[in-house]
Design an enzyme around this catalytic site. Structure first.
Site, PDB file in Angstrom:
ATOM      1  N   THR A  21     -16.344   4.481  -0.256  1.00  0.00           N
ATOM      2  CA  THR A  21     -15.498   5.623  -0.618  1.00  0.00           C
ATOM      3  C   THR A  21     -15.447   6.626   0.533  1.00  0.00           C
ATOM      4  OG1 THR A  21     -16.007   5.365  -2.963  1.00  0.00           O
ATOM      5  CG2 THR A  21     -15.257   7.531  -2.264  1.00  0.00           C
ATOM      6  N   ARG A  28      -0.230  -0.021  -5.223  1.00  0.00           N
ATOM      7  CA  ARG A  28      -0.842   1.291  -5.421  1.00  0.00           C
ATOM      8  C   ARG A  28      -0.211   2.326  -4.505  1.00  0.00           C
ATOM      9  NH1 ARG A  28      -4.691   4.273  -2.900  1.00  0.00           N
ATOM     10  NH2 ARG A  28      -5.245   2.635  -1.430  1.00  0.00           N
ATOM     11  N   LEU A  29       0.064   3.486  -5.046  1.00  0.00           N
ATOM     12  CA  LEU A  29       0.552   4.581  -4.207  1.00  0.00           C
ATOM     13  C   LEU A  29      -0.624   5.194  -3.457  1.00  0.00           C
ATOM     14  CD1 LEU A  29       3.057   6.511  -6.503  1.00  0.00           C
ATOM     15  CD2 LEU A  29       3.554   4.835  -4.729  1.00  0.00           C
ATOM     16  N   GLY A  30      -0.372   5.591  -2.212  1.00  0.00           N
ATOM     17  CA  GLY A  30      -1.392   6.288  -1.448  1.00  0.00           C
ATOM     18  C   GLY A  30      -1.803   7.539  -2.206  1.00  0.00           C
ATOM     19  N   ARG A  71       3.804   1.494   0.571  1.00  0.00           N
ATOM     20  CA  ARG A  71       3.059   0.727   1.571  1.00  0.00           C
ATOM     21  C   ARG A  71       3.534  -0.713   1.740  1.00  0.00           C
ATOM     22  NH1 ARG A  71      -2.984   3.163   0.359  1.00  0.00           N
ATOM     23  NH2 ARG A  71      -2.510   5.166   1.305  1.00  0.00           N
ATOM     24  N   LEU A  89      -8.763   1.989   9.521  1.00  0.00           N
ATOM     25  CA  LEU A  89      -7.612   2.600   8.862  1.00  0.00           C
ATOM     26  C   LEU A  89      -7.121   3.859   9.575  1.00  0.00           C
ATOM     27  CD1 LEU A  89      -5.803   2.884   6.265  1.00  0.00           C
ATOM     28  CD2 LEU A  89      -7.641   4.287   5.338  1.00  0.00           C
ATOM     29  N   GLU A 110      -2.434   7.297   5.861  1.00  0.00           N
ATOM     30  CA  GLU A 110      -1.036   7.545   5.567  1.00  0.00           C
ATOM     31  C   GLU A 110      -0.700   9.018   5.798  1.00  0.00           C
ATOM     32  OE1 GLU A 110       0.384   5.465   2.179  1.00  0.00           O
ATOM     33  OE2 GLU A 110       1.649   7.119   1.544  1.00  0.00           O
ATOM     34  N   PHE A 157       2.952  12.331   0.373  1.00  0.00           N
ATOM     35  CA  PHE A 157       2.452  10.972   0.603  1.00  0.00           C
ATOM     36  C   PHE A 157       3.543   9.999   0.194  1.00  0.00           C
ATOM     37  CE2 PHE A 157      -2.027   9.244   1.131  1.00  0.00           C
ATOM     38  CZ  PHE A 157      -2.353  10.144   2.120  1.00  0.00           C
ATOM     39  N   HIS A 182      -2.285  -2.308   4.073  1.00  0.00           N
ATOM     40  CA  HIS A 182      -1.958  -0.972   4.563  1.00  0.00           C
ATOM     41  C   HIS A 182      -1.189  -1.122   5.862  1.00  0.00           C
ATOM     42  CE1 HIS A 182      -2.262   3.176   5.767  1.00  0.00           C
ATOM     43  NE2 HIS A 182      -2.812   3.483   4.611  1.00  0.00           N
ATOM     44  N   HIS A 195      -6.187  -3.834   2.490  1.00  0.00           N
ATOM     45  CA  HIS A 195      -6.685  -2.481   2.266  1.00  0.00           C
ATOM     46  C   HIS A 195      -7.257  -2.272   0.879  1.00  0.00           C
ATOM     47  CE1 HIS A 195      -7.085   1.766   2.730  1.00  0.00           C
ATOM     48  NE2 HIS A 195      -6.167   2.064   1.833  1.00  0.00           N
ATOM     49  N   LYS A 212     -26.475  -1.677  -3.603  1.00  0.00           N
ATOM     50  CA  LYS A 212     -27.000  -2.466  -2.481  1.00  0.00           C
ATOM     51  C   LYS A 212     -27.052  -1.658  -1.189  1.00  0.00           C
ATOM     52  CE  LYS A 212     -22.823  -5.137  -1.209  1.00  0.00           C
ATOM     53  NZ  LYS A 212     -22.279  -6.477  -0.960  1.00  0.00           N
ATOM     54  N   ALA A 248     -27.501  -5.997  -6.979  1.00  0.00           N
ATOM     55  CA  ALA A 248     -27.320  -6.599  -8.304  1.00  0.00           C
ATOM     56  C   ALA A 248     -26.551  -7.906  -8.146  1.00  0.00           C
ATOM     57  CB  ALA A 248     -26.561  -5.648  -9.216  1.00  0.00           C
ATOM     58  N   GLN A 253      -3.145  -5.009  -1.657  1.00  0.00           N
ATOM     59  CA  GLN A 253      -2.371  -4.073  -0.856  1.00  0.00           C
ATOM     60  C   GLN A 253      -2.724  -4.220   0.626  1.00  0.00           C
ATOM     61  OE1 GLN A 253      -2.837   0.401  -1.276  1.00  0.00           O
ATOM     62  NE2 GLN A 253      -0.664   0.047  -1.628  1.00  0.00           N
ATOM     63  N   LEU A 289      -8.401   7.676  -5.186  1.00  0.00           N
ATOM     64  CA  LEU A 289      -9.487   8.627  -5.441  1.00  0.00           C
ATOM     65  C   LEU A 289      -9.409   9.229  -6.846  1.00  0.00           C
ATOM     66  CD1 LEU A 289      -9.970  10.268  -1.906  1.00  0.00           C
ATOM     67  CD2 LEU A 289     -11.193   8.366  -2.946  1.00  0.00           C
TER      68      LEU A 289
END
Lengths: 294, 634
Positions: free
Chosen positions: B42, B381-383, B281, B245, B248, B113, B235, B346, B34, B153, B233, B387
């Site tokens: 990202t 989730r860990l920083g 976090r 943001l 971290e 991190f 942040h 986050h 879109k 979509a 999560q 990715l």
């Protein structure tokens, strides 16, 4: 409020085969009332904002080829209550969500990284999301990026910009990849530093829109695409022969030599990329390269 | 109708990686997105990519940290896939030219991190996501992969077998934002959902405005279970005014958190006596809000993040982007003064249920990235783990969709294997508004369309009326039917009168931020369900007032708002049913982790508009070892 489109009109014109049920009528009535309330609320909000002391006045470009009332380009006026830290994008979103849901503009990340809300604000290309209202003179004039075809309201066609970006083979090429799949192609800190600013480009198109040369020469690669070429040409991990190829691309008739160093791209770049400098450096590289054959 | 082997929906990190992988397998692949790919969210990721690249580090340590960080709610097979493949995938990016930060010797830099036992976060300044997104898009251009950009979509074309596990996904329906054309995209081999986050469910989020959970909602309504939705999560360092943001990385480099009294509260008030600012976090977010709630916040709203002592040179070298963000969006010069920060939504740990190969229980349907739940993040989730998730699972989903054999998955999907049915006590009936009829609010986007298509639940295969006889729908017909349904829905939204979506959206966002935030209590969660119910009723009257087929953002947002409603409700239902305290999910009435009853995933199935809760046990057994739940302390 909503105007029928030709295709739906044709459908509507066909004789109804079934009688609408009582439930349908009730729902339709409820919706009409909801729409009525919505219009009243919008009118009240607009009135309140006009009368309130701390409001910002926006003059926003409007155009839609499909809607009779908007076929002829015009400016609409919106009064938006001012809050500290408010950006041009915030004000546009407020106007859209509160007064006119058809007001159209691109935006997504609202933190100056997606590059979708480059606009022409008070006569200069800027990202709506990082332009503070407090720094602008009123009324704030918001227009689509100049020199690009307007699709609707503040949305311009970016196809040509993307095509130019893709014309410079905008991808890393190397012929000396290390053998191990976990081995890096080492790069010095100095070299990374050299290409760093060029990698910051967010493809917003502000530079291209501000460039007089690009405005007159549709084939000119333009500052963003040349900067993209710079990003790779100056990366020490790309080999000499590939650099040669790159220089050929940017040396073409509508490449670096078209730039007349007016610095307008550098001035408007929201990521502070020294675009003009990069173009000049590639010119020097090209000259050095040509001298080698003498 | 457009036709390709593999259709990838979404063009952020996971979508791009999936497309490249599918093409490398020889598939004809296309992306439907879109936005334009370089606009994907990202690009806003700042921190880095966790990968065990160095001597002294190992994928096993990375896996251990991830399991611990998840509060033992991640599935070991997925975590091990993440940690074993991240090094290779990270260096693959380097080979594609990504501009990573460098050490003196020219190797890629790594930094500490939160929650990591080794400094294994590979980064590119504080703009790692931007560099990753652009590097991968470059590879897409190089390979000439087709992109349908600014195509939204809105519906999956899925067969209407009674059990989701018997269904097949044949493609998607999308809407060309520029022209208003609605078209079918038939996928011969598979559809990969890579639509990213859902932060717009909340009103204070680091997520882009376009992150409305479209993929999760679409899959949910097509019958695919969604998993662990309550785990959101927050942040700990977002700018108070906008939700922008602050990476971290600032704390990773040594940034310090102070309260209004100038105390380094992470230590002085005992929130994390070992790790301090680098605790994970959820711990830091709760600490900050506790400080504010106990009157030690600044302006009763936020705390300070100070990086001045790091020195200008180091800040410019590693955190330059942060200086710009603080300046542009908060008017603060990070070299001269501390930055105001508070927790903000986050990341969604939950999402579309998949196995470690990215496959859902519906044949031909895959999901990867933030919209998916494989699950590698569990309750927290860990920083630096988002990715690698994109590149590892994007690649696996793309490969699998293109037909590569990745072996049998150990994680089961759908109602197969071990699971138990659950119950949740709600103050209002969740799910669709009852008594609705076709065309009333034709804003569904589910699998079986409203009315006319085998509502008898007889389990009949996809059928069509054929002069009295019935026959199976071909895949093409399945897509065509979905296109017809979508055209009907859009026509209805555009031609009628009614209310604007914006107020409905705002009310849900505010309720979620008020009641389903960092701190959650039973009555608040119930109130959120009531508010969402009200919003659903109001949505019955929604209408698009912009009559144009050209770039109609009013229409897009109206469709997105429906997705926000379904997702908000799923998050709240999950939060209400899970009566324990685990990872990011804090419950006032339940201040302990209840391993004996809650080492299991919360699953939600839409069931044609009646959400059903069920559970699946978490898999703590890895390839060679089992991860023993321990008290999580930092």
């Amino acid at each position: 409020m909503s105007t029928q489109l030709p295709e739906t009109e044709t459908q509507e014109a066909e004789p109804e085969t079934e009688q609408p049920s009582k439930g349908d009528e009730r729902r339709a009535k409820r919706r009409r009332r909801a729409a009525e309330r919505e219009r009243e609320r919008q009118a009240e909000e607009a009135e309140r904002a006009r009368e309130a002391e701390d409001t910002v006045q926006l003059k926003v470009f409007r155009y839609d080829p499909e809607v009779p009332e908007k076929e002829k380009p015009r400016f609409d006026e919106f009064h938006v209550p001012f809050t500290k830290g408010m950006t041009v994008l915030d004000a546009l979103m407020y106007a859209r969500d509160t007064y006119d849901s058809s007001l159209t503009f691109r935006h997504s990340c609202r933190q100056a990284i997606c590059g979708s809300d480059a606009l022409f604000v008070n006569g200069r290309q800027r990202l709506g999301c990082k332009t503070q209202i407090a720094e602008l003179e009123e009324p704030i004039r918001v227009e689509p990026l100049p020199h690009q075809e307007v699709v609707k309201d503040l949305v311009v066609d970016m196809e040509h910009f993307y095509d130019q970006m893709e014309a410079v083979e905008p991808y890393f090429q190397t012929n000396s990849l290390p053998e191990g799949e976990l081995d890096e192609q080492r790069q010095t800190r100095e070299n990374r530093e050299k290409v760093k600013m060029s990698t910051r480009c967010i493809w917003c198109g502000a530079c291209m829109s501000s460039c007089n040369i690009a405005a007159g020469d549709n084939q000119y690669l333009g500052p963003a695409a040349i900067n993209k070429a710079y990003r790779f040409a100056m990366d020490e991990r790309e080999g000499e022969d590939i650099k040669q190829q790159r220089l050929e691309i940017i040396e073409q008739e509508h490449g670096v030599w078209r730039c007349q160093t007016q610095f307008s791209c550098t001035e408007v770049c929201p990521k502070d990329i020294p675009l003009t400098e990069h173009i000049q450096e590639l010119k020097r590289e090209a000259v050095k390269n040509n001298l080698k054959f003498w | 109708m457009y036709e390709h082997d593999v259709i990838v929906v979404g063009a952020g990190g996971a979508g791009l990686r999936a497309a490249i992988a599918a093409q490398e397998e020889g598939a004809d692949v296309a992306i439907v997105t879109k936005l334009h790919p370089v606009r994907s969210h990202t690009g806003a990721a700042e921190g880095g990519i966790n990968a065990a690249l160095r001597e002294g580090d190992s994928w096993e340590d990375h896996a251990y940290d991830t399991m611990k960080g998840s509060d033992y709610l991640a599935d070991a097979p997925a975590v091990e896939a993440l940690c074993t493949e991240s090094p290779k995938e990270t260096i693959q990016l380097e080979h594609w030219g990504m501009a990573f930060s460098r050490d003196e010797d020219g190797r890629v830099s790594q930094r500490p991190f939160g929650g990591l036992s080794f400094p294994r976060t590979t980064y590119a300044g504080a703009e790692t996501g931007h560099q990753l997104l652009h590097t991968m898009y470059e590879q897409l251009v190089k390979r000439g992969i087709e992109v349908y950009d600014e195509w939204y979509a809105t519906r999956l074309a899925v067969s209407d077998d009674e059990r989701p596990e018997d269904r097949t996904c044949h493609g998607v329906v999308a809407y060309d934002i520029q022209s208003g054309e609605i078209a079918g995209f038939r996928a011969r081999k598979g559809v990969v959902l890579a639509t990213g986050g859902l932060g717009q469910v909340f009103d204070h989020t680091t997520n882009a405005v376009s992150n409305t959970g479209d993929g999760v909602a679409m899959a949910y309504r097509a019958g695919v279970p969604i998993e662990d939705m309550e785990f959101i999560q927050f942040h700990p360092t977002t700018l108070p005014s906008t939700g922008v943001l602050i990476s971290e990385g600032v704390r990773g480099e040594g940034g310090i958190l102070y309260n209004a009294e100038g105390e380094r509260f992470m230590y002085e008030h005992g929130y994390a006596n070992n790790a301090g600012e680098l605790a994970s976090r959820d711990v830091v977010s709760r600490a900050e809000l506790t400080e504010v709630n106990e009157g030690r916040g600044i302006e009763d709203e936020y705390v300070h993040l100070d990086m001045r002592h790091l020195g200008e040179e180091r800040i410019i070298d590693r955190l330059e982007n942060i200086l710009h963000l603080a300046e542009d969006f908060e008017g603060v010069d990070g070299l001269d003064e501390p930055m105001p920060v508070k927790p903000g939504q986050h990341y969604a740990m939950g999402g579309v249920e998949t196995d470690e190969n990215g496959e859902t229980c519906v044949a031909g349907l895959y999901a990867a990235g933030e919209c998916a739940c494989a699950s590698v993040h569990g309750a927290n989730r860990l920083g630096g783990n988002a990715l690698p998730e994109l590149i590892v699972f994007g690649k696996r989903a793309g490969q699998h969709a293109a037909g590569r054999d990745l072996g049998t998955a150990r994680i089961e999907t759908g109602k197969r294997g071990e699971y138990e049915v659950g119950e949740v006590d709600t103050p209002v009936t969740p799910g669709e508004v009852t008594g609705r009829e076709p065309g009333d609010v034709a804003a569904d986007g589910g699998a079986a369309p409203d009315g006319g298509h085998e509502p008898d639940g007889s389990g009949a295969r996809e059928t069509r009326s054929d002069g009295g006889a019935t026959a199976e729908l071909t895949p093409d017909e399945c897509v065509e039917r979905a296109v017809t349904d979508e055209r009907t829905r859009v026509d209805a939204l555009m031609s009628r009168d009614g209310t604007n979506h914006a107020n409905i959206r705002a009310e849900v966002q505010q309720s979620m931020t008020r009641f389903v935030n960092v701190f959650r209590e039973e009555e608040g969660l119930k109130q959120a369900l009531r508010d969402i119910r009200d919003a659903r009723e109001a949505y019955q009257d929604v209408a698009v007032s912009d009559p144009s087929r050209t770039f109609n953002t009013d229409l897009i947002q109206t469709i997105e708002t429906r997705n926000i409603l379904d997702i908000a409700e799923a998050i709240t239902l999950g939060a209400l049913v899970r009566d324990e305290f685990r990872g990011a999910h804090w419950r006032k009435e339940h201040q302990e982790r209840k391993d004996e009853s809650w080492l299991k995933h919360t699953m939600l199935s839409w069931n044609d508009g009646t959400p059903e809760v069920w559970f699946r046990p978490v898999i703590l057994e890895g390839e060679e070892k089992a991860y023993e739940p321990k008290i999580r302390s930092y």
